[in-house]
Enzyme design. Structure first.
Site, PDB file in Angstrom:
ATOM      1  N   LYS A   1      34.738 -10.405 -88.211  1.00 24.67           N
ATOM      2  CA  LYS A   1      35.720 -11.341 -88.786  1.00 24.67           C
ATOM      3  C   LYS A   1      35.450 -12.764 -88.287  1.00 24.67           C
ATOM      4  O   LYS A   1      34.652 -12.964 -87.351  1.00 24.67           O
ATOM      5  CB  LYS A   1      37.134 -10.895 -88.393  1.00 24.67           C
TER       6      LYS A   1
ATOM      7  N   TYR B   1      37.078 -43.134 -73.855  1.00 21.18           N
ATOM      8  CA  TYR B   1      38.490 -43.395 -74.184  1.00 21.18           C
ATOM      9  C   TYR B   1      39.364 -43.375 -72.942  1.00 21.18           C
ATOM     10  O   TYR B   1      39.188 -42.514 -72.062  1.00 21.18           O
ATOM     11  CB  TYR B   1      39.007 -42.349 -75.171  1.00 21.18           C
TER      12      TYR B   1
HETATM   13  C1  LIG Z   1      39.708  -8.530 -83.563  1.00 19.81           C
HETATM   14  C2  LIG Z   1      40.035  -7.083 -83.606  1.00 19.81           C
HETATM   15  C3  LIG Z   1      39.132  -6.148 -83.055  1.00 19.81           C
HETATM   16  C4  LIG Z   1      37.949  -6.550 -82.211  1.00 19.81           C
HETATM   17  O1  LIG Z   1      38.458  -6.942 -80.955  1.00 19.81           O
HETATM   18  P1  LIG Z   1      37.526  -7.436 -79.752  1.00 19.81           P
HETATM   19  O2  LIG Z   1      38.486  -7.665 -78.633  1.00 19.81           O
HETATM   20  O3  LIG Z   1      36.897  -8.713 -80.219  1.00 19.81           O
HETATM   21  O4  LIG Z   1      36.537  -6.383 -79.481  1.00 19.81           O
HETATM   22  C5  LIG Z   1      39.403  -4.797 -83.268  1.00 19.81           C
HETATM   23  N1  LIG Z   1      40.518  -4.404 -83.930  1.00 19.81           N
HETATM   24  C6  LIG Z   1      41.410  -5.286 -84.447  1.00 19.81           C
HETATM   25  C7  LIG Z   1      42.609  -4.788 -85.163  1.00 19.81           C
HETATM   26  C8  LIG Z   1      41.207  -6.647 -84.281  1.00 19.81           C
HETATM   27  O5  LIG Z   1      42.103  -7.518 -84.770  1.00 19.81           O
END
Ligand SMILES: *Cc1c(COP(=O)(O)O)cnc(C)c1O
Length: 349
Positions: free
Chosen positions: A33, A242
């Site tokens: 994702k 800045y």
């Molecule tokens: C993002 C997510 C994962 C992966 O989690 P990590 O901590 O990055 O391994 C797995 N399951 C769900 C439902 C998630 O939202």
């Protein structure tokens, strides 16, 4: 070329998947994702498929479309947000598998795409996504008759092995799913490390694949090299950047680099982080600007073309600690201006 270069080691991503896969006796999927945690969803998905992953997870159907294009027709692509209004055409045309989060989504799915694959997401205490016990009880029979490919839940505190929430959620997941004849999934990266009680039939690592905490033995995956576009001599007593937050205590040489908070280099790194020329440290001076960093190169014999901010020794979690955040945010904030180059990580060009 004035943009930073983000080098991403696909062999390290594959090695991390294999290492996490070897910790369990069950199937290991891959979470890609948020554009593969900022590293390129298509590239990550292809590298992970080559390593052996056959199921992929993304947050939204739109992300699934990109991964489908990269992977072709066969691998299963699962959508955490489930079957939302307006998703049907995309889910159907691209053979994406929604993780159904509510009785309403279940009805939408069974009405619009009868016979097409789906999973079920349960809430075991995080209060974020998925069905709670009473909702699940109300539709479990309908859902199970339609043969879900997976029943899953997500742990809130898996990166803290001693947190009592882990065992509570495990118990709740067992209560909600024991005895059903459907593959089950509870663990992401942190859950894999909690041990076999948490593994069930499928694990879903994300951050560990990309070299992040809590997978401490992960191979480093990213290197960030940022070009120097100008250098100047700054006299003792002059200020840099800045709000004049840094005043030179000695005559100094300051390099101006082409990256800033618009590229995900959080402003909270200001005055506080070290860049590297090989093994020589070059401290950031003054504030992080939108597009620029000012870095002290006084002690270098020669000014190189680039300095490195992420290296095999200074990873995303090190930056996160300085910036007061987590490695996930550092990774997913890395902006579109960087040139993403896929290859082994090592010294700057
Ligand atoms: C993002 C997510 C994962 C992966 O989690 P990590 O901590 O990055 O391994 C797995 N399951 C769900 C439902 C998630 O939202």
């Amino acid at each position: 070329m004035s943009t930073g270069i983000l080098t991403i080691d696909l062999d390290a991503v594959a090695a991390n998947w294999r290492a996490l896969d070897a910790m369990t006796a069950c199937e290991t999927a891959a979470v890609v994702k948020a554009d593969g945690y900022g590293l390129g969803a298509g590239k990550m998905a292809r590298a992970l498929h080559k390593a052996g992953a056959r199921k992929f997870f993304v947050a939204a159907a739109e992300e699934g479309a990109q991964v489908r294009q990269a992977l072709g027709p066969n691998p299963e692509i699962c959508i955490f947000s489930g079957h939302c209004a307006g998703d049907t055409d995309m889910l159907s045309d691209l053979h994406l598998t929604p993780m159904i989060n509510s009785p309403r989504q279940l009805k939408r799915h069974l009405d619009a795409m009868p016979g097409r694959p789906f999973g079920i997401q349960l809430d075991t205490g995080m209060n974020r996504l998925g069905m709670e016990l009473t909702e699940w009880a109300s539709i479990a029979e309908t859902a199970l008759n339609a043969k879900p490919m997976l029943v899953m839940s997500h742990l809130a505190c898996a990166d803290e092995p001693d947190h009592p929430m882990n065992a509570q959620q495990l118990t709740q997941f067992q209560l909600m799913t024991d005895g059903i004849d459907v593959p089950r999934s509870l663990a992401a990266t942190g859950g894999i490390l909690l041990g076999s009680d948490y593994h069930f039939d499928l694990c879903r690592p994300g951050v560990g694949l990309y070299g992040g905490f809590p997978f401490e033995q992960a191979a480093p995956v990213v290197q960030l090299d940022i070009p120097i576009i100008q250098t100047r001599e700054v006299l003792a007593g002059e200020s840099v950047g800045y709000s004049n937050t840094w005043i030179a205590p000695r005559d100094s040489k300051i390099a101006t680099l082409s990256a800033g908070y618009a590229d995900g280099l959080l402003r909270s790194l200001s005055d506080n982080v070290t860049l590297w020329s090989g093994s020589s440290p070059c401290p950031l001076r003054g504030r992080v600007s939108m597009d620029l960093l000012t870095v002290d190169v006084t002690d270098l014999d020669e000014v190189p073309s680039h300095l490195s901010l992420l290296t095999p020794d200074q990873g995303v979690d090190d930056l996160a600690e300085i910036a007061g955040t987590i490695g996930y945010e550092i990774l997913t904030s890395m902006g579109p201006r960087y040139r993403r180059r896929y290859g082994p990580i090592g010294p700057a060009e």
